[in-house]
Design a protein around this motif. Structure first.
Motif, PDB file in Angstrom:
ATOM      1  N   GLU A 112       0.836  -1.213   0.000  1.00 30.03           N
ATOM      2  CA  GLU A 112       0.000   0.000   0.000  1.00 30.03           C
ATOM      3  C   GLU A 112       0.868   1.259   0.000  1.00 30.03           C
ATOM      4  O   GLU A 112       0.559   2.230  -0.687  1.00 30.03           O
ATOM      5  CB  GLU A 112      -0.870   0.053   1.267  1.00 30.03           C
ATOM      6  CG  GLU A 112      -1.921  -1.016   1.352  1.00 30.03           C
ATOM      7  CD  GLU A 112      -3.199  -0.626   0.626  1.00 30.03           C
ATOM      8  OE1 GLU A 112      -3.177   0.408  -0.068  1.00 30.03           O
ATOM      9  OE2 GLU A 112      -4.188  -1.368   0.750  1.00 30.03           O
ATOM     10  N   TYR A 113       1.916   1.237   0.812  1.00 27.79           N
ATOM     11  CA  TYR A 113       2.802   2.401   0.893  1.00 27.79           C
ATOM     12  C   TYR A 113       3.387   2.724  -0.471  1.00 27.79           C
ATOM     13  O   TYR A 113       3.512   3.883  -0.854  1.00 27.79           O
ATOM     14  CB  TYR A 113       3.942   2.148   1.901  1.00 27.79           C
ATOM     15  CG  TYR A 113       3.550   2.378   3.345  1.00 27.79           C
ATOM     16  CD1 TYR A 113       2.252   2.133   3.796  1.00 27.79           C
ATOM     17  CD2 TYR A 113       4.489   2.845   4.266  1.00 27.79           C
ATOM     18  CE1 TYR A 113       1.901   2.339   5.115  1.00 27.79           C
ATOM     19  CE2 TYR A 113       4.146   3.062   5.590  1.00 27.79           C
ATOM     20  CZ  TYR A 113       2.856   2.809   6.015  1.00 27.79           C
ATOM     21  OH  TYR A 113       2.515   3.014   7.318  1.00 27.79           O
ATOM     22  N   ASP A 115       0.543   3.925  -2.901  1.00 27.64           N
ATOM     23  CA  ASP A 115       0.047   5.271  -2.585  1.00 27.64           C
ATOM     24  C   ASP A 115       1.103   6.366  -2.723  1.00 27.64           C
ATOM     25  O   ASP A 115       0.788   7.548  -2.591  1.00 27.64           O
ATOM     26  CB  ASP A 115      -0.479   5.321  -1.139  1.00 27.64           C
ATOM     27  CG  ASP A 115      -1.701   4.439  -0.972  1.00 27.64           C
ATOM     28  OD1 ASP A 115      -2.245   4.000  -2.009  1.00 27.64           O
ATOM     29  OD2 ASP A 115      -2.104   4.182   0.179  1.00 27.64           O
ATOM     30  N   VAL A 174      -2.991  -4.371  -5.087  1.00 28.41           N
ATOM     31  CA  VAL A 174      -2.592  -3.098  -5.678  1.00 28.41           C
ATOM     32  C   VAL A 174      -2.382  -3.321  -7.172  1.00 28.41           C
ATOM     33  O   VAL A 174      -1.810  -4.328  -7.569  1.00 28.41           O
ATOM     34  CB  VAL A 174      -1.306  -2.544  -5.015  1.00 28.41           C
ATOM     35  CG1 VAL A 174      -1.629  -1.983  -3.643  1.00 28.41           C
ATOM     36  CG2 VAL A 174      -0.235  -3.608  -4.896  1.00 28.41           C
ATOM     37  N   ARG A 186       6.479   1.103  -7.960  1.00 30.46           N
ATOM     38  CA  ARG A 186       5.270   1.687  -8.534  1.00 30.46           C
ATOM     39  C   ARG A 186       5.487   1.936 -10.024  1.00 30.46           C
ATOM     40  O   ARG A 186       6.562   2.346 -10.447  1.00 30.46           O
ATOM     41  CB  ARG A 186       4.933   2.993  -7.810  1.00 30.46           C
ATOM     42  CG  ARG A 186       3.452   3.413  -7.920  1.00 30.46           C
ATOM     43  CD  ARG A 186       3.149   4.642  -7.097  1.00 30.46           C
ATOM     44  NE  ARG A 186       4.149   5.658  -7.319  1.00 30.46           N
ATOM     45  CZ  ARG A 186       5.126   5.921  -6.480  1.00 30.46           C
ATOM     46  NH1 ARG A 186       5.220   5.277  -5.334  1.00 30.46           N
ATOM     47  NH2 ARG A 186       6.016   6.838  -6.763  1.00 30.46           N
TER      48      ARG A 186
END
Ligand SMILES: Nc1ncnc2c1ncn2[C@@H]1O[C@H](COP(=O)(O)OP(=O)(O)OP(=O)(O)O)[C@@H](O)[C@H]1O
Ligand SMILES: O=P(O)(O)OC[C@H]1O[C@H](OP(=O)(O)OP(=O)(O)O)[C@H](O)[C@@H]1O
Ligand SMILES: [Mg+2]
Length: 286
Positions: A55-56, A59, A77, A185
């Motif tokens: 999540e980190y 986000d 994710v 990401r």
């Protein structure tokens, strides 16, 4: 560039150790701190729970993450991609039920209760089977739930199998196989720093289980030496400084698998090598 790594638990130490071996030495990272700097001014480390890391990264609190594949799957994710399998923290998520009970296959779970810390992975697993148990989320000690009538079966992590056995549970089916991964990401994947970090970590993985072999060899025995060295792309051969050109000895260096070292030493000795040296390799960059 910020990398999120496990702040505690069984993945913390091996992850820090890997970063150190990759040359990303941590600085100012005293215990209980949220962040640490590294020797690279462009790289900082964020300490987070293994389960929160995906999540980190998704986000934007971190750009890269290191945690178990199970956690990445559970987080669902969709804007991160895997960069490297770090090959530690190997475990399996399994569906397990009491050894002496009547749950022997997935089909026996229709209308029953399954307890787990991984409700999303469990839901995805059952969606593929056509069987629809109730999935109950717990936050730990999952193995106890079948014995206190909270659940008929569990989906939980196993590696040695000791915990399942201690709780008289048997594996019904494997749900997922996991190991620790480096992931990032999507929007940072093209950044050069990401490739630098990936290369540094993969160079440590490539060096694991390899040894560097150095020896002196009479020039006229080189062909025999080449035949017995199972080197990575063949050995490197160097003239020895101050030796007469026609003079007989050259230095031979090669990378060999740790498991081959014992046999290779005997073989190169028989082929005329002397002054044989074996050393560990910290990193092997492609
Ligand atoms: N027995 C095990 N063998 C190998 N890897 C494991 C094992 N148990 C857990 N792991 C891996 O380590 C990850 C984190 O587990 P760990 O137990 O360290 O943290 P946690 O219990 O989730 O942490 P927390 O204490 O913050 O709740 C798991 O998601 C899994 O990928
Ligand atoms: O097959 P095994 O080798 O017995 O490993 C499985 C156990 O390891 C993990 O727990 P952990 O030791 O991390 O404790 P935790 O429940 O506090 O997270 C996992 O939750 C299982 O309980
Ligand atoms: Mg645990």
């Amino acid at each position: 560039m910020r990398i999120a790594v496990p702040n505690k638990g069984r993945l913390h130490e091996p992850t820090i150790d890997l970063l150190e071996r990759a040359g990303l030495h941590l600085e100012n990272g005293a215990d209980r701190k949220l962040y640490a700097d590294t020797v690279d001014p462009d790289v900082t480390v964020l300490f987070a729970r293994a389960a929160d890391i995906p999540e980190y990264v998704a986000d934007g609190a971190a750009d890269l993450g290191i945690t178990g594949f199970d956690q990445v799957q559970e987080a669902r994710v969709d804007n991160v991609a895997e960069l490297l399998d770090l090959e530690f923290g190997r475990c399996r998520l399994v569906l397990a039920a009491p050894e002496d009970g009547d749950i022997e296959s997935v089909d026996d779970l229709a209308g029953k209760i399954v307890a787990t810390e991984f409700p999303n992975i469990t839901a995805d697993f059952f969606a593929g089977t056509g069987v629809e148990p109730d999935i109950v989320e717990v936050s730990g000690a999952t193995e106890l739930t079948p014995h206190v009538e909270m659940a008929d079966a569990i989906v939980d992590i196993t590696s040695t199998g000791t915990t399942l056995k201690m709780n008289r549970l048997a594996v019904v089916e494997e749900v997922l196989s996991s190991s620790v991964r480096l992931f990032g990401r999507d929007d940072v994947l093209e950044e050069s720093k990401v490739e630098e970090v990936r290369t540094a970590l993969s160079s440590v993985k490539r060096a694991e289980g390899k040894r560097y072999l150095m020896m002196n060899v009479p020039r006229d025995r080189l062909a025999d030496i080449r035949d017995v060295i199972p080197g990575l792309g063949g050995p490197t051969v160097m003239d020895i400084a101050d030796e007469d050109e026609d003079e007989a000895t050259v230095a031979v260096h090669a990378v060999v698998n740790e498991g081959d070292v014992f046999e290779t030493i005997t073989e190169v000795k028989n082929a005329g090598a002397s002054d044989i040296l074996v050393t560990e390799i910290e990193r092997l960059v492609e």
